[in-house]
Design an enzyme around this catalytic site. Structure first.
Site, PDB file in Angstrom:
ATOM      1  N   ASP A 153       0.834  -1.206   0.000  1.00  0.00           N
ATOM      2  CA  ASP A 153       0.000   0.000   0.000  1.00  0.00           C
ATOM      3  C   ASP A 153       0.863   1.248   0.000  1.00  0.00           C
ATOM      4  O   ASP A 153       1.957   1.249   0.556  1.00  0.00           O
ATOM      5  CB  ASP A 153      -0.890   0.013   1.254  1.00  0.00           C
ATOM      6  CG  ASP A 153      -2.044  -0.950   1.107  1.00  0.00           C
ATOM      7  OD1 ASP A 153      -2.708  -0.915   0.057  1.00  0.00           O
ATOM      8  OD2 ASP A 153      -2.255  -1.755   2.029  1.00  0.00           O
ATOM      9  N   PHE A 212      -9.323  -2.054   9.382  1.00  0.00           N
ATOM     10  CA  PHE A 212      -8.741  -2.885   8.309  1.00  0.00           C
ATOM     11  C   PHE A 212      -9.752  -3.046   7.173  1.00  0.00           C
ATOM     12  O   PHE A 212      -9.398  -3.018   6.000  1.00  0.00           O
ATOM     13  CB  PHE A 212      -8.420  -4.300   8.808  1.00  0.00           C
ATOM     14  CG  PHE A 212      -7.277  -4.411   9.788  1.00  0.00           C
ATOM     15  CD1 PHE A 212      -6.308  -3.437   9.890  1.00  0.00           C
ATOM     16  CD2 PHE A 212      -7.161  -5.548  10.594  1.00  0.00           C
ATOM     17  CE1 PHE A 212      -5.250  -3.559  10.784  1.00  0.00           C
ATOM     18  CE2 PHE A 212      -6.111  -5.688  11.494  1.00  0.00           C
ATOM     19  CZ  PHE A 212      -5.159  -4.689  11.587  1.00  0.00           C
ATOM     20  N   HIS A 271      -6.387 -20.051   5.628  1.00  0.00           N
ATOM     21  CA  HIS A 271      -5.217 -19.283   6.070  1.00  0.00           C
ATOM     22  C   HIS A 271      -5.708 -18.375   7.193  1.00  0.00           C
ATOM     23  O   HIS A 271      -6.582 -17.526   6.971  1.00  0.00           O
ATOM     24  CB  HIS A 271      -4.686 -18.448   4.894  1.00  0.00           C
ATOM     25  CG  HIS A 271      -3.491 -17.612   5.219  1.00  0.00           C
ATOM     26  ND1 HIS A 271      -2.204 -18.120   5.285  1.00  0.00           N
ATOM     27  CD2 HIS A 271      -3.372 -16.286   5.484  1.00  0.00           C
ATOM     28  CE1 HIS A 271      -1.355 -17.150   5.575  1.00  0.00           C
ATOM     29  NE2 HIS A 271      -2.032 -16.017   5.703  1.00  0.00           N
TER      30      HIS A 271
HETATM   31  P1  FAD Z   1      -1.837  -6.168  -6.820  1.00  0.00           P
HETATM   32  O1  FAD Z   1      -2.333  -7.560  -6.912  1.00  0.00           O
HETATM   33  O2  FAD Z   1      -0.624  -5.809  -7.589  1.00  0.00           O
HETATM   34  O3  FAD Z   1      -2.971  -5.172  -7.229  1.00  0.00           O
HETATM   35  C1  FAD Z   1      -4.175  -5.096  -6.503  1.00  0.00           C
HETATM   36  C2  FAD Z   1      -5.254  -4.481  -7.396  1.00  0.00           C
HETATM   37  O4  FAD Z   1      -4.947  -3.126  -7.684  1.00  0.00           O
HETATM   38  C3  FAD Z   1      -5.352  -5.210  -8.693  1.00  0.00           C
HETATM   39  O5  FAD Z   1      -6.379  -6.161  -8.622  1.00  0.00           O
HETATM   40  C4  FAD Z   1      -5.573  -4.143  -9.726  1.00  0.00           C
HETATM   41  O6  FAD Z   1      -6.911  -4.145 -10.130  1.00  0.00           O
HETATM   42  C5  FAD Z   1      -5.219  -2.867  -9.054  1.00  0.00           C
HETATM   43  N1  FAD Z   1      -3.985  -2.387  -9.692  1.00  0.00           N
HETATM   44  C6  FAD Z   1      -2.711  -2.657  -9.335  1.00  0.00           C
HETATM   45  N2  FAD Z   1      -1.849  -2.055 -10.162  1.00  0.00           N
HETATM   46  C7  FAD Z   1      -2.609  -1.388 -11.035  1.00  0.00           C
HETATM   47  C8  FAD Z   1      -2.310  -0.575 -12.125  1.00  0.00           C
HETATM   48  N3  FAD Z   1      -1.051  -0.295 -12.492  1.00  0.00           N
HETATM   49  N4  FAD Z   1      -3.354  -0.038 -12.833  1.00  0.00           N
HETATM   50  C9  FAD Z   1      -4.621  -0.306 -12.457  1.00  0.00           C
HETATM   51  N5  FAD Z   1      -4.966  -1.079 -11.429  1.00  0.00           N
HETATM   52  C10 FAD Z   1      -3.974  -1.605 -10.737  1.00  0.00           C
HETATM   53  N6  FAD Z   1       0.498  -5.596   2.788  1.00  0.00           N
HETATM   54  C11 FAD Z   1       1.715  -5.350   3.344  1.00  0.00           C
HETATM   55  O7  FAD Z   1       2.165  -4.190   3.345  1.00  0.00           O
HETATM   56  N7  FAD Z   1       2.454  -6.350   3.914  1.00  0.00           N
HETATM   57  C12 FAD Z   1       2.041  -7.643   3.941  1.00  0.00           C
HETATM   58  O8  FAD Z   1       2.724  -8.518   4.470  1.00  0.00           O
HETATM   59  C13 FAD Z   1       0.751  -7.945   3.362  1.00  0.00           C
HETATM   60  N8  FAD Z   1       0.281  -9.216   3.340  1.00  0.00           N
HETATM   61  C14 FAD Z   1      -0.909  -9.476   2.710  1.00  0.00           C
HETATM   62  C15 FAD Z   1      -1.347 -10.807   2.625  1.00  0.00           C
HETATM   63  C16 FAD Z   1      -2.547 -11.123   1.985  1.00  0.00           C
HETATM   64  C17 FAD Z   1      -2.973 -12.575   1.898  1.00  0.00           C
HETATM   65  C18 FAD Z   1      -3.349 -10.079   1.426  1.00  0.00           C
HETATM   66  C19 FAD Z   1      -4.664 -10.407   0.766  1.00  0.00           C
HETATM   67  C20 FAD Z   1      -2.923  -8.757   1.506  1.00  0.00           C
HETATM   68  C21 FAD Z   1      -1.701  -8.432   2.128  1.00  0.00           C
HETATM   69  N9  FAD Z   1      -1.222  -7.122   2.189  1.00  0.00           N
HETATM   70  C22 FAD Z   1       0.003  -6.870   2.776  1.00  0.00           C
HETATM   71  C23 FAD Z   1      -2.025  -6.005   1.662  1.00  0.00           C
HETATM   72  C24 FAD Z   1      -1.659  -5.623   0.200  1.00  0.00           C
HETATM   73  O9  FAD Z   1      -0.333  -5.128   0.160  1.00  0.00           O
HETATM   74  C25 FAD Z   1      -2.642  -4.551  -0.245  1.00  0.00           C
HETATM   75  O10 FAD Z   1      -3.925  -5.089  -0.372  1.00  0.00           O
HETATM   76  C26 FAD Z   1      -2.246  -3.756  -1.478  1.00  0.00           C
HETATM   77  O11 FAD Z   1      -3.152  -2.644  -1.621  1.00  0.00           O
HETATM   78  C27 FAD Z   1      -2.316  -4.515  -2.794  1.00  0.00           C
HETATM   79  O12 FAD Z   1      -1.293  -5.408  -2.927  1.00  0.00           O
HETATM   80  P2  FAD Z   1      -1.495  -6.606  -3.981  1.00  0.00           P
HETATM   81  O13 FAD Z   1      -0.281  -7.414  -4.057  1.00  0.00           O
HETATM   82  O14 FAD Z   1      -2.767  -7.283  -3.703  1.00  0.00           O
HETATM   83  O15 FAD Z   1      -1.621  -5.746  -5.312  1.00  0.00           O
END
Ligand code: FAD
Length: 311
Positions: free
Chosen positions: A115, A225, A275
């Site tokens: 984020d 959250f 999980h």
């Molecule tokens: P992504 O899968 O890359 O993107 C999420 C969504 O954003 C996509 O579905 C897409 O529609 C949109 N998006 C992304 N990039 C673009 C783009 N360029 N243009 C348009 N749309 C876009 N956060 C932490 O800081 N630390 C952690 O350890 C952590 N663990 C987590 C574990 C789990 C199981 C989950 C579900 C979340 C976790 N998070 C964690 C939170 C996560 O980092 C946030 O939800 C963050 O906002 C999105 O990360 P992501 O990898 O899901 O993003």
């Protein structure tokens, strides 16, 4: 809906083919360190598929996450997964963290975009030399080594996704890049999860999508959250915790009943992989696992040691 979701893997180590994993966060101080390890040791005999350790916003826990997973590799019988985000970091900085995990013997990474530092409402800007999103990060990880890579999935869609189709496109991109499992954001309405599995199946995505379950030990915190992650809090859930802000003991009992109801309903509908977001609390997770039929494979600690742990 009374069908067996088709996106479940099946595990044989625990009764009824049920597989669980436990998520912890890295400790900030000595007291939290003790709490983490006592919770870990309480849950370890349940023989989870894996445990995972989160990565603080903007890499703020880089060292602590690394130290915690490395210690798990060295000193415990459970394979840990290290979370990793790519916020505010160059590719080379992120790759360095990946290589450090590799050197410590970590074989599984939970790959996340992360984020923006500004929190809710802030626009995500990838680092100009960094990985732009989860899919690019998955590819970067797989280019370094043959890690098992888990990614996020959002039954209610990610708040930044314009629609479910865009959300599913991102999940597909992460799978195409080499992700082997998705773990969902927490949810309280089981139908949202089943509808999401239907979407995943319709999109031809065939990795397991494990249900992420968060016990509501602190309703206010969970509401925050939920606001950030776009998770719907149904009115019945708010009602169950109404008026209990100053009564943590009763809240804990209610949290247990809520999570038992949710998990039992999922199990009845055929879900076999869970999980748990433990928030470093062990007893409620131990209780739900017990009710799921998961029993310790090694002797429990003494009663005294148990009493000293969290309730
Ligand atoms: P992504 O899968 O890359 O993107 C999420 C969504 O954003 C996509 O579905 C897409 O529609 C949109 N998006 C992304 N990039 C673009 C783009 N360029 N243009 C348009 N749309 C876009 N956060 C932490 O800081 N630390 C952690 O350890 C952590 N663990 C987590 C574990 C789990 C199981 C989950 C579900 C979340 C976790 N998070 C964690 C939170 C996560 O980092 C946030 O939800 C963050 O906002 C999105 O990360 P992501 O990898 O899901 O993003």
């Amino acid at each position: 809906m009374n069908q067996t979701p088709s996106h479940e893997t099946h595990r044989t180590g625990n009764p009824r083919g049920v597989g669980v994993s436990f998520e912890f966060f890295p400790p900030k101080n000595e007291e939290m360190e003790q709490k983490l390890w006592s919770s870990f040791h309480r849950l370890e005999p349940l023989n989870p598929d894996f445990v995972s350790v989160t990565y603080g916003a903007g890499g703020s826990t880089r060292e602590r996450t690394h130290n915690t997973v490395s210690r798990m590799v060295r000193e415990t019988s459970i394979a840990p997964a290290a979370h990793l985000t790519c916020v505010d970091a160059t590719r080379e900085e992120v790759n360095e963290v990946i290589r450090a995990y590799q050197a410590s013997g970590v074989k599984h990474i939970v790959a996340l975009r992360g984020d923006p530092a500004g929190g809710i409402g802030a626009k995500y800007e990838p680092h100009p030399d960094g990985y732009a999103n989860g899919a690019e990060l998955v590819k970067g990880i797989r280019d370094i080594d043959d890690f098992e890579v888990s990614v996020s999935a959002y039954p209610e869609k990610h708040p930044e996704s314009q629609n479910f189709a865009a959300d599913m496109d991102m999940l597909r991109a992460k799978v195409d890049a080499g992700a082997t499992r998705a773990i969902t954001q927490f949810f309280f309405v089981n139908d949202y999860y089943f509808r999401y599995l239907d979407r995943v199946e319709a999109a031809g995505i065939d990795i397991p999508v494990t249900a992420g379950i968060l016990p509501v030990l602190n309703f206010k915190q969970v509401s925050n959250f939920a606001d950030q992650s776009g998770t719907h809090i149904p009115p019945w859930l708010a009602d169950r915790f109404d008026g209990l802000d100053d009564d943590p003991q009763v809240r804990r009992l209610i949290a247990a009943s809520v999570v038992v109801e949710q998990v039992m309903d999922l199990m009845q509908q055929g879900v076999r992989n869970f999980h748990f977001y433990t928030m470093n609390h062990a007893n409620i997770i131990f209780a739900i696992c017990h009710l799921m039929g998961i029993r310790p494979t090694r002797p429990l600690q003494t009663n005294l040691a148990r009493e000293q742990q969290d309730a």
